[in-house]
Design a protein around this motif. Structure first.
Motif, PDB file in Angstrom:
ATOM      1  N   GLY A  95      66.487  73.784  81.586  1.00  0.00           N
ATOM      2  CA  GLY A  95      67.019  75.144  81.975  1.00  0.00           C
ATOM      3  C   GLY A  95      66.106  76.339  81.883  1.00  0.00           C
ATOM      4  N   THR A 157      68.942  66.803  87.942  1.00  0.00           N
ATOM      5  CA  THR A 157      70.100  67.684  88.066  1.00  0.00           C
ATOM      6  C   THR A 157      71.490  67.145  88.172  1.00  0.00           C
ATOM      7  N   LEU A 164      78.602  73.819  84.705  1.00  0.00           N
ATOM      8  CA  LEU A 164      77.121  74.297  84.861  1.00  0.00           C
ATOM      9  C   LEU A 164      76.479  74.312  86.213  1.00  0.00           C
ATOM     10  N   HIS A 254      74.972  83.450  79.694  1.00  0.00           N
ATOM     11  CA  HIS A 254      74.316  83.828  80.953  1.00  0.00           C
ATOM     12  C   HIS A 254      74.875  83.636  82.470  1.00  0.00           C
TER      13      HIS A 254
HETATM   14  P1  NAD Z   1      70.035  77.030  79.651  1.00  0.00           P
HETATM   15  O1  NAD Z   1      68.541  76.408  79.962  1.00  0.00           O
HETATM   16  O2  NAD Z   1      70.270  77.642  78.556  1.00  0.00           O
HETATM   17  O3  NAD Z   1      71.010  75.760  79.579  1.00  0.00           O
HETATM   18  C1  NAD Z   1      72.142  75.645  79.229  1.00  0.00           C
HETATM   19  C2  NAD Z   1      72.786  74.291  78.888  1.00  0.00           C
HETATM   20  O4  NAD Z   1      72.537  73.221  80.012  1.00  0.00           O
HETATM   21  C3  NAD Z   1      71.891  73.920  77.716  1.00  0.00           C
HETATM   22  O5  NAD Z   1      72.756  73.213  76.724  1.00  0.00           O
HETATM   23  C4  NAD Z   1      70.952  72.770  78.467  1.00  0.00           C
HETATM   24  O6  NAD Z   1      70.528  71.797  77.538  1.00  0.00           O
HETATM   25  C5  NAD Z   1      71.914  72.164  79.368  1.00  0.00           C
HETATM   26  N1  NAD Z   1      71.369  71.638  80.670  1.00  0.00           N
HETATM   27  C6  NAD Z   1      70.288  71.990  81.347  1.00  0.00           C
HETATM   28  N2  NAD Z   1      69.775  71.422  82.305  1.00  0.00           N
HETATM   29  C7  NAD Z   1      70.831  70.417  82.213  1.00  0.00           C
HETATM   30  C8  NAD Z   1      71.122  69.046  83.208  1.00  0.00           C
HETATM   31  N3  NAD Z   1      70.423  68.830  84.287  1.00  0.00           N
HETATM   32  N4  NAD Z   1      72.067  68.166  82.734  1.00  0.00           N
HETATM   33  C9  NAD Z   1      72.937  68.625  81.724  1.00  0.00           C
HETATM   34  N5  NAD Z   1      72.630  69.848  80.935  1.00  0.00           N
HETATM   35  C10 NAD Z   1      71.609  70.359  81.187  1.00  0.00           C
HETATM   36  O7  NAD Z   1      70.735  77.540  80.766  1.00  0.00           O
HETATM   37  P2  NAD Z   1      70.147  78.245  82.198  1.00  0.00           P
HETATM   38  O8  NAD Z   1      71.296  79.020  82.775  1.00  0.00           O
HETATM   39  O9  NAD Z   1      69.141  77.391  82.958  1.00  0.00           O
HETATM   40  O10 NAD Z   1      68.828  79.371  81.776  1.00  0.00           O
HETATM   41  C11 NAD Z   1      69.566  80.613  81.148  1.00  0.00           C
HETATM   42  C12 NAD Z   1      68.454  81.216  80.419  1.00  0.00           C
HETATM   43  O11 NAD Z   1      67.169  81.536  81.457  1.00  0.00           O
HETATM   44  C13 NAD Z   1      68.914  82.684  80.020  1.00  0.00           C
HETATM   45  O12 NAD Z   1      68.211  82.977  78.950  1.00  0.00           O
HETATM   46  C14 NAD Z   1      68.066  83.601  81.148  1.00  0.00           C
HETATM   47  O13 NAD Z   1      67.895  84.947  80.433  1.00  0.00           O
HETATM   48  C15 NAD Z   1      66.744  82.918  81.409  1.00  0.00           C
HETATM   49  N6  NAD Z   1      66.462  83.031  82.770  1.00  0.00           N
HETATM   50  C16 NAD Z   1      65.295  83.732  82.751  1.00  0.00           C
HETATM   51  C17 NAD Z   1      64.596  83.989  84.229  1.00  0.00           C
HETATM   52  C18 NAD Z   1      63.519  84.754  84.462  1.00  0.00           C
HETATM   53  O14 NAD Z   1      63.132  84.768  85.511  1.00  0.00           O
HETATM   54  N7  NAD Z   1      62.780  84.792  83.258  1.00  0.00           N
HETATM   55  C19 NAD Z   1      65.571  83.746  85.214  1.00  0.00           C
HETATM   56  C20 NAD Z   1      66.808  83.017  85.020  1.00  0.00           C
HETATM   57  C21 NAD Z   1      67.429  82.727  83.951  1.00  0.00           C
END
Ligand code: NAD
Length: 357
Positions: A95, A157, A164, A254
């Motif tokens: 993610g 996914t 989530l 987030h």
């Molecule tokens: P994440 O990457 O923190 O994942 C959340 C949880 O879901 C984790 O425990 C992960 O292991 C689990 N997970 C991920 N994919 C999974 C899947 N396919 N199946 C089961 N579990 C899974 O969460 P997120 O919402 O993807 O990302 C959030 C972070 O990304 C924040 O820090 C945010 O600031 C950043 N972000 C940055 C940008 C950017 O443009 N820089 C854009 C969006 C988000």
């Protein structure tokens, strides 16, 4: 008004499709990388090993230390690890947190990133990095952190749990909403935002019924690509500002924070953004997009109040101060009273209502 715009195109290669992970090695070769470090989170170690197997002798190291909000010490360790094996790039799988760690290495060591996203957050399509030091999150834009190739495989996914799926989808929708009224929107970004919102409006209810529906997974991930591209090409407004303040200062989760706040910001901004509202009305099949987003997240079983996310009511004032401290692009002028009213409604989980002064 006579049509006028600036459009910033993005240079990344994108490969999309069920089973696309099998072609990851081709993508790594296509961007000229020969010794990569694979990055994932601790809960994705099995996927990390699968990726390493697929890449064979192109892999110099596997690091499964990605954590939420990219702590600087983790970023430093990852940069040192990449240097110690003389890696020429990173493959980040996971993610926004795993892709964020890949970007942190790119920022520090100028190593290109190939991204394999497993959520709908959209970071893979942006030049935005984030690093957290002592509880304070810094972000910035830097072209070299934007992944040079992205492999979208909906099969990755299917394992996302229902909560989530819902909140990550709402997170992506937030990029579409704010991109539609961004000062630097273009016909291309507006088309991507409307099409991305339409894809999620179709896919999320289907996924709430059956999270293993691969067609719906593909539709949602297609929406994530479009919405992430919008985020990468436009300037975000009040919604992203508030979520950043809530996440950064209170540590709220987030994607869940985006889910609660988005309908309230849209209700506030809609009167000042008629074209964006019309596009969202078409995409969501409604004449009240803010209410439709609120209904959508409720129907998906997502939490709709900041209270339920663990925020105390007396913390609202601090977030108001943070949100109005620095100016940002927004279609409707915002003062502290507006932000407070909006946050109070979001805190209590009220129906979003358009407030005119
Ligand atoms: P994440 O990457 O923190 O994942 C959340 C949880 O879901 C984790 O425990 C992960 O292991 C689990 N997970 C991920 N994919 C999974 C899947 N396919 N199946 C089961 N579990 C899974 O969460 P997120 O919402 O993807 O990302 C959030 C972070 O990304 C924040 O820090 C945010 O600031 C950043 N972000 C940055 C940008 C950017 O443009 N820089 C854009 C969006 C988000």
């Amino acid at each position: 008004m006579t049509r006028a715009f600036v459009h910033r195109a993005q240079a990344a290669r994108v490969r999309f499709g069920a089973g696309a992970l099998e072609q990851l090695a081709e993508e790594v070769d296509a961007v000229g990388l020969t010794r990569v470090m694979v990055i994932c989170g601790p809960s994705h170690q099995e996927l990390g090993r699968r990726v390493a197997d697929l890449l064979g002798d192109r892999v110099a190291a596997l690091l499964s230390e990605a954590r939420m909000h990219v702590p600087v010490e983790v970023a430093r360790r990852a940069g040192d690890a990449a240097a110690s094996v003389d890696a020429d790039g990173c493959v980040a799988v996971g993610g926004g947190s795993a892709i964020g760690l890949g970007k942190a290495v790119a920022l520090e060591r100028a190593l290109p990133v190939v991204a394999v996203p497993t959520t709908y957050a959209g970071s893979e399509m942006t030049p935005v990095w984030g690093l957290t030091d002592d509880g304070v999150k810094r972000t910035g834009r830097e072209p070299r952190v934007q992944p040079v190739a992205v492999v979208y495989d909906p099969e990755l996914t299917v394992s996302m749990p229902a909560d989530l799926t819902a909140t990550s989808g709402m997170n992506a929708l937030a990029h579409a909403v704010e991109g539609l009224y961004a000062p630097d929107a273009s016909p291309i970004t507006s088309w991507m935002a409307e099409e991305g919102a339409r894809a999620f409006a179709t896919a999320l209810p289907a996924l709430a019924t059956d999270g293993t529906d691969l067609d719906a997974r593909a539709e949602a991930l297609y929406g994530a690509w479009l919405c992430g591209s919008v985020l990468g090409s436009t300037t975000m407004g009040l919604h992203h500002k508030l979520c950043h303040a809530l996440g950064g200062s209170l540590g709220l989760p987030h994607a869940a924070t985006h889910t609660v706040v988005l309908p309230h910001v849209l209700a506030f901004n809609a009167p000042a953004a008629p074209e964006a509202s019309a596009a969202l009305a078409r995409a969501l099949g409604t004449n009240d997009p803010a209410r439709a987003l609120w209904d959508l997240s409720g129907g998906l079983g997502a939490q709709r109040s900041l209270r339920e996310l663990g925020m105390a009511e007396d913390e609202i004032g601090r977030v108001v101060d943070l949100a109005v401290a620095s100016p940002y692009a927004n279609p409707r002028p915002v003062d502290a009273g507006d932000v407070e009213a909006l946050l109070r409604a979001a805190w209590a989980g009220l129906v979003p209502r358009t407030r005119r002064r």
